[in-house]
Design a protein around this motif. Structure first.
Motif, PDB file in Angstrom:
ATOM      1  N   GLY A  53      16.891  15.045 -25.373  1.00 48.21           N
ATOM      2  CA  GLY A  53      17.807  16.111 -25.756  1.00 48.21           C
ATOM      3  C   GLY A  53      17.800  16.420 -27.242  1.00 48.21           C
ATOM      4  O   GLY A  53      18.303  17.436 -27.671  1.00 48.21           O
ATOM      5  N   LYS A  54      17.241  15.516 -28.027  1.00 48.15           N
ATOM      6  CA  LYS A  54      17.249  15.737 -29.476  1.00 48.15           C
ATOM      7  C   LYS A  54      15.965  16.405 -29.971  1.00 48.15           C
ATOM      8  O   LYS A  54      15.808  16.624 -31.174  1.00 48.15           O
ATOM      9  CB  LYS A  54      17.437  14.393 -30.197  1.00 48.15           C
ATOM     10  CG  LYS A  54      18.730  13.665 -29.826  1.00 48.15           C
ATOM     11  CD  LYS A  54      18.787  12.332 -30.533  1.00 48.15           C
ATOM     12  CE  LYS A  54      19.875  11.431 -29.993  1.00 48.15           C
ATOM     13  NZ  LYS A  54      19.701  10.046 -30.485  1.00 48.15           N
ATOM     14  N   LEU A  55      15.035  16.671 -29.064  1.00 53.90           N
ATOM     15  CA  LEU A  55      13.778  17.314 -29.460  1.00 53.90           C
ATOM     16  C   LEU A  55      13.863  18.810 -29.214  1.00 53.90           C
ATOM     17  O   LEU A  55      14.482  19.260 -28.245  1.00 53.90           O
ATOM     18  CB  LEU A  55      12.621  16.739 -28.630  1.00 53.90           C
ATOM     19  CG  LEU A  55      12.396  15.221 -28.665  1.00 53.90           C
ATOM     20  CD1 LEU A  55      11.100  14.871 -27.950  1.00 53.90           C
ATOM     21  CD2 LEU A  55      12.387  14.690 -30.085  1.00 53.90           C
ATOM     22  N   SER A  56      13.225  19.579 -30.079  1.00 56.09           N
ATOM     23  CA  SER A  56      13.089  21.007 -29.794  1.00 56.09           C
ATOM     24  C   SER A  56      12.014  21.165 -28.728  1.00 56.09           C
ATOM     25  O   SER A  56      11.283  20.218 -28.393  1.00 56.09           O
ATOM     26  CB  SER A  56      12.693  21.762 -31.066  1.00 56.09           C
ATOM     27  OG  SER A  56      11.361  21.426 -31.408  1.00 56.09           O
ATOM     28  N   PRO A  82      19.829  21.993 -18.379  1.00 57.49           N
ATOM     29  CA  PRO A  82      20.998  22.661 -17.798  1.00 57.49           C
ATOM     30  C   PRO A  82      20.621  23.772 -16.825  1.00 57.49           C
ATOM     31  O   PRO A  82      21.343  24.028 -15.874  1.00 57.49           O
ATOM     32  CB  PRO A  82      21.717  23.241 -19.029  1.00 57.49           C
ATOM     33  CG  PRO A  82      21.166  22.527 -20.212  1.00 57.49           C
ATOM     34  CD  PRO A  82      19.789  22.105 -19.841  1.00 57.49           C
ATOM     35  N   GLY A  83      19.482  24.423 -17.026  1.00 54.20           N
ATOM     36  CA  GLY A  83      19.121  25.536 -16.157  1.00 54.20           C
ATOM     37  C   GLY A  83      17.757  25.344 -15.531  1.00 54.20           C
ATOM     38  O   GLY A  83      16.884  24.653 -16.068  1.00 54.20           O
ATOM     39  N   LEU A  84      17.554  25.974 -14.369  1.00 56.83           N
ATOM     40  CA  LEU A  84      16.304  25.812 -13.649  1.00 56.83           C
ATOM     41  C   LEU A  84      15.145  26.480 -14.379  1.00 56.83           C
ATOM     42  O   LEU A  84      14.002  26.023 -14.280  1.00 56.83           O
ATOM     43  CB  LEU A  84      16.438  26.399 -12.244  1.00 56.83           C
ATOM     44  CG  LEU A  84      17.420  25.665 -11.316  1.00 56.83           C
ATOM     45  CD1 LEU A  84      17.518  26.395  -9.987  1.00 56.83           C
ATOM     46  CD2 LEU A  84      16.980  24.225 -11.100  1.00 56.83           C
ATOM     47  N   ALA A  85      15.424  27.559 -15.120  1.00 55.16           N
ATOM     48  CA  ALA A  85      14.336  28.256 -15.799  1.00 55.16           C
ATOM     49  C   ALA A  85      13.700  27.365 -16.856  1.00 55.16           C
ATOM     50  O   ALA A  85      12.475  27.232 -16.921  1.00 55.16           O
ATOM     51  CB  ALA A  85      14.854  29.552 -16.438  1.00 55.16           C
ATOM     52  N   ALA A  86      14.539  26.724 -17.662  1.00 53.71           N
ATOM     53  CA  ALA A  86      14.020  25.834 -18.696  1.00 53.71           C
ATOM     54  C   ALA A  86      13.319  24.634 -18.063  1.00 53.71           C
ATOM     55  O   ALA A  86      12.258  24.193 -18.526  1.00 53.71           O
ATOM     56  CB  ALA A  86      15.171  25.361 -19.596  1.00 53.71           C
ATOM     57  N   MET A 108      25.745  16.864 -14.968  1.00 49.85           N
ATOM     58  CA  MET A 108      27.142  16.437 -14.859  1.00 49.85           C
ATOM     59  C   MET A 108      27.945  17.534 -14.175  1.00 49.85           C
ATOM     60  O   MET A 108      27.727  18.713 -14.425  1.00 49.85           O
ATOM     61  CB  MET A 108      27.731  16.213 -16.254  1.00 49.85           C
ATOM     62  CG  MET A 108      27.142  15.029 -16.986  1.00 49.85           C
ATOM     63  SD  MET A 108      27.879  14.811 -18.658  1.00 49.85           S
ATOM     64  CE  MET A 108      29.243  13.706 -18.303  1.00 49.85           C
ATOM     65  N   GLY A 109      28.870  17.157 -13.347  1.00 53.37           N
ATOM     66  CA  GLY A 109      29.754  18.150 -12.746  1.00 53.37           C
ATOM     67  C   GLY A 109      29.515  18.326 -11.254  1.00 53.37           C
ATOM     68  O   GLY A 109      30.398  18.805 -10.552  1.00 53.37           O
ATOM     69  N   ARG A 111      29.637  17.289  -7.528  1.00 58.74           N
ATOM     70  CA  ARG A 111      30.543  16.371  -6.869  1.00 58.74           C
ATOM     71  C   ARG A 111      30.255  16.185  -5.381  1.00 58.74           C
ATOM     72  O   ARG A 111      29.947  15.095  -4.931  1.00 58.74           O
ATOM     73  CB  ARG A 111      32.001  16.863  -7.003  1.00 58.74           C
ATOM     74  CG  ARG A 111      32.520  16.822  -8.412  1.00 58.74           C
ATOM     75  CD  ARG A 111      32.534  15.397  -8.924  1.00 58.74           C
ATOM     76  NE  ARG A 111      33.179  15.322 -10.223  1.00 58.74           N
ATOM     77  CZ  ARG A 111      34.478  15.205 -10.393  1.00 58.74           C
ATOM     78  NH1 ARG A 111      35.274  15.116  -9.349  1.00 58.74           N
ATOM     79  NH2 ARG A 111      34.988  15.143 -11.601  1.00 58.74           N
ATOM     80  N   GLN A 115      26.982  20.103  -2.776  1.00 55.61           N
ATOM     81  CA  GLN A 115      26.570  20.547  -4.121  1.00 55.61           C
ATOM     82  C   GLN A 115      25.290  19.835  -4.557  1.00 55.61           C
ATOM     83  O   GLN A 115      24.399  20.434  -5.160  1.00 55.61           O
ATOM     84  CB  GLN A 115      27.689  20.265  -5.132  1.00 55.61           C
ATOM     85  CG  GLN A 115      28.902  21.189  -4.998  1.00 55.61           C
ATOM     86  CD  GLN A 115      30.104  20.710  -5.815  1.00 55.61           C
ATOM     87  OE1 GLN A 115      30.088  19.623  -6.379  1.00 55.61           O
ATOM     88  NE2 GLN A 115      31.156  21.519  -5.848  1.00 55.61           N
ATOM     89  N   ASN A 122      17.319  23.639  -4.855  1.00 58.75           N
ATOM     90  CA  ASN A 122      16.945  24.603  -5.888  1.00 58.75           C
ATOM     91  C   ASN A 122      15.884  24.039  -6.828  1.00 58.75           C
ATOM     92  O   ASN A 122      14.964  24.740  -7.234  1.00 58.75           O
ATOM     93  CB  ASN A 122      18.183  25.021  -6.693  1.00 58.75           C
ATOM     94  CG  ASN A 122      19.049  26.000  -5.929  1.00 58.75           C
ATOM     95  OD1 ASN A 122      18.549  26.836  -5.182  1.00 58.75           O
ATOM     96  ND2 ASN A 122      20.354  25.889  -6.096  1.00 58.75           N
ATOM     97  N   GLU A 125      12.535  24.014  -5.084  1.00 57.69           N
ATOM     98  CA  GLU A 125      11.986  25.365  -5.005  1.00 57.69           C
ATOM     99  C   GLU A 125      11.459  25.823  -6.371  1.00 57.69           C
ATOM    100  O   GLU A 125      10.372  26.399  -6.471  1.00 57.69           O
ATOM    101  CB  GLU A 125      13.082  26.333  -4.514  1.00 57.69           C
ATOM    102  CG  GLU A 125      12.548  27.719  -4.196  1.00 57.69           C
ATOM    103  CD  GLU A 125      13.674  28.682  -3.845  1.00 57.69           C
ATOM    104  OE1 GLU A 125      14.677  28.238  -3.240  1.00 57.69           O
ATOM    105  OE2 GLU A 125      13.547  29.874  -4.190  1.00 57.69           O
TER     106      GLU A 125
END
Lengths: 305, 305, 305, 305
Positions: A53-56, A82-86, A108-109, A111, A115, A122, A125
């Protein structure tokens, strides 16, 4: 390509930095070499312990290419995002660079069971035919995944080929999954994390090996080999010798600093630097690690190791 | 540059997609134009409601450039990211493209006051002289920020120029912050989110305006103007007319789909498409929104709007 | 006994205190009388809004007996507790005193579907033949319950006769549950909470009524009666008139103080006192509530109410 | 009365049940006797590991009285409860029965520093002059308490005399608290939990002892005595001998079942029964514990213990 037959030791690689926070590619080379010498069957990069997470984005790709160009063993790349595109973009670049598979932890999140299965549907896919490792690490993600949910994902997603198991407690989960595959469910590889804390029991429950980054990665090799050779008492002797250090490294939020200190002490990387935000060890902590290392060395000597 | 004097309406912009999930740049142009026509003093893009997490890095940059090239009003860019390196890289690109400031929400998992102030110290350092908005949205982030913590960050970080306030309940927090700035603390801009649900009370407590993306963004303009004109009863009449819809749109996890449905119905974007993962509205929900819209139209007519 | 046919308005009763924090039994009597006069079909006591956690065991029992001795309508008693033994003991006492059923919310910390169904299996077993209401309130408990989990509990536990629905968003959940019972699953009563914020849409989706404690409990009666009479436009007029206040009362952690202020203003209880820990309203908040009440009164007057 | 000078071993007592789930008072007597024989300086009852939440109020009081009537060492009683009234009632009964102090963990859901200090201010006020132990156990409660918050509570509440320290990682926290008391802050007792996992390092950082319930409670006595005698290497030998078992018992949610199995195997209680909800050990887990116990016995023998 990574598949369900993977086993042994997949070492989670640290990402070395220079004291100013820049990537230290020379140390990265040395680290890759040493991991392989100490018995890794594969390496996993850009996981939580790799400070991903600390790398560009550019740095991530540079690390991927450097490691893949250097490593004699297959590489798995952490692509949680956080997103599927990235996620999909990074996974595509990693595979093009020569990675054998990718690893995904749920965000995170999440439950409910629905979900979680929905999320991995996703993911599968979005990744297309790229084989992926499901990382099950509730202590870090807050997401609790039932065995039945894992089995559902395995049934629905043929590209899910491995479980990185670090639920805690998690021994019964391994038994449940193995009972299910014995009864006909698709059997995927199970490699265990949690810093190796329960490695011996995990192997006895049916795990295929370890995927973790303990500062003495030869421990995983030695314990697994002794187990496979049927020398269970010897395996326990080795495991117990490392146990005080395994336990010390298991402190959440401090484990990586301890691990990098050890790697630097052992000459596997040049500097114990963590990138910000991320603190180093206090003098008291360094003294504690060093005391444990000295005792560990004596006990391993007594075992002829 | 964005600074502490910012006020009025900063509309949170949706990101329009074509039915196949590709970015819909024509709709983006129209949306930017319409937001400005309906009274926006600024736009905030790539926030949570802009599906930022579902865009690749290249797409994010494309959206930033398109909006900045089109918009007659200043642009703030959401740059929240798991790591400081990615945040800093995106912020630099955004500012180079002409953005006036960036917005940062704390990552899930922060708990203690010291963790939160420490995080924003790191953010401020990583962003250098780029002015930033602190987004305080506990319902989405799980991070609860005390007024004293906000005041500490404001005192420590001169580049923190605005609070996007969407704590809930949050009215006392506004009063506390305003009391502190009246007593000598640096006064920063407070723009309020939460879909506008408490906008009128927030203005009376000392907020400088709204930063939210309600499907009828003229509501924020109308309510704020009426308040500033001292026509409080008229402001309440307008606010109450929109209230049933504001409330309906406030359903977490559904708000964006409702909002995009409204924007599409009003011709502000071509398609109500959400990118995956993200579901559209059921037939029952669409009927509910449409019924609310019809009643709202009648009530606004009665008010001469 | 409470059963699946329950419908209408079950008002969540506040627990009145004297200024010194002692139970105010006279106000409790008056409150019970007034709730019934304003159209309650039942009362629910010792729920979250009844400050149940702040009562000692003896006080809880005293409240139960006083209310049951006074009320002309059936009583449901909240019995959520960290342990099954305490829950079971309180439920037994309540039923012996004449309660018609009990209400149980899951404890914070439950995550997976299996954990939640397992918990309610244990609850049902511990309660024996006592009918219970499953309270589904994720914003307060942190426990997210899938529709399939509710259906499983309904299938497994014949004594689960009602859902107190306050998931948010929750409208699709009602539709899903009603579709399932239309297709043959056991149909239980669904009464809705969330302060009434979505009552009208909930009724249209198939809910049987409301179980909430909005400071103007006649709102629930009026909206439900208008809906049942087929006067949907009138129902919306009433609902909209109360909406600004419903929204204001919906502020989590402040709702009870607002509600008690309203009940005291209306003469339904003598004092707006909350027991510690629990703060009263600021002067600014009181002014806001009073302004909303004045406008609400005018709008209701215009509607002939 | 419990005060700031408390030190040594406060064993967390299990609550023994008969196979049918009833309280097993004979085993409770034997357990109390054995804990004392194995070196306890005090006992803590009705903590999380005492299945406090599964007891009714009457049962809790019966356990309190039985233990206090039997024990030669002082008793601390866990009184954590959702509400202050119940906590205060139980604490009063416990002290009247002869307890020397009570222990309070914060309720799940507290987040900001101000919420936590506010809660303990209320606790201290509700408990009056009863001395209390602040239990800091984030893994179980989800509440993260900064050192500065603990110091504030210690400064504000003279009746807070002890910290039950089980933050993880927590070693730096001990150092910070001791540095503060060296610099003049009131020094309270720090006894450490976490099953003893970091006991040796905790002692070296300035902890006054252990408050935990490891199945071999003599471990705490032996390690502490060796440390105090200056025989650090011997202390490490003992600690390491128990380490594989400490680690195994540390599995959250399983620890109590493991512990009760051990206590039953050792004859300290008659049955390993956990009250529902709470599962026993699988055959595989029992085999694992027993293998660890056999090895541990040999290693302790080698140490002359």
């Amino acid at each position: 390509m990574l598949d369900e037959t993977a086993k042994g030791v997949f070492t989670i690689a640290a990402t070395p930095f220079l004291p100013d926070g820049a990537l230290d590619f020379e140390s990265l080379d040395r680290l890759v070499d040493t991991y392989a010498e100490k018995g890794a069957d594969g390496l996993t990069i850009l996981g939580m312990m790799g400070e991903a997470g600390k790398l560009s984005a550019d740095e991530s790709l540079a690390v991927i290419k450097r490691v893949i160009g250097r490593s004699p063993v297959p590489i798995v790349v952490g692509v949680s995002a956080p997103g599927l595109a990235a996620m999909s973009a990074l996974a595509g670049e990693a595979m093009q660079a020569g990675a054998k598979g990718v690893m995904v932890a749920p965000p995170m999140g999440l439950r409910t069971d629905a979900q979680i299965t929905g999320y991995f549907h996703n993911v599968a896919e979005a990744l297309g035919d790229i084989p992926f490792v499901l990382q099950d690490f509730p202590l870090a993600t807050g997401v609790q995944i039932s065995p039945s949910v894992i089995l559902q994902i395995v049934a629905d997603c043929p590209t899910c080929v491995m479980l990185k198991h670090e639920d805690w407690p998690g021994l019964e989960k391994i038994s449940t999954l193995r009972k299910a595959s014995d009864a006909g469910a698709r059997r995927i590889s199970i490699l265990c994390g949690n810093g190796g804390m329960y490695l011996l029991e995990e192997l006895l429950r049916g795990a295929d090996g370890a995927m973790t980054g303990f500062g003495y990665p030869e421990m995983m090799r030695q314990v697994i080999d002794a187990c496979h050779a049927g020398e269970l008492d010897h395996a326990r002797d080795i495991f117990d010798a490392y146990m005080p250090m395994i336990r010390y490294e298991a402190q959440p939020g401090m484990g990586l600093a301890i691990r990098k200190h050890t790697l630097a002490q052992r000459g596997m990387i040049a500097h114990p630097t963590l990138r910000k935000p991320g603190a180093g060890l206090s003098a008291a902590a360094i003294a504690e690690v060093d005391a444990l290392a000295a005792r560990q060395k004596r006990r391993l000597n007594d075992l002829g190791l």
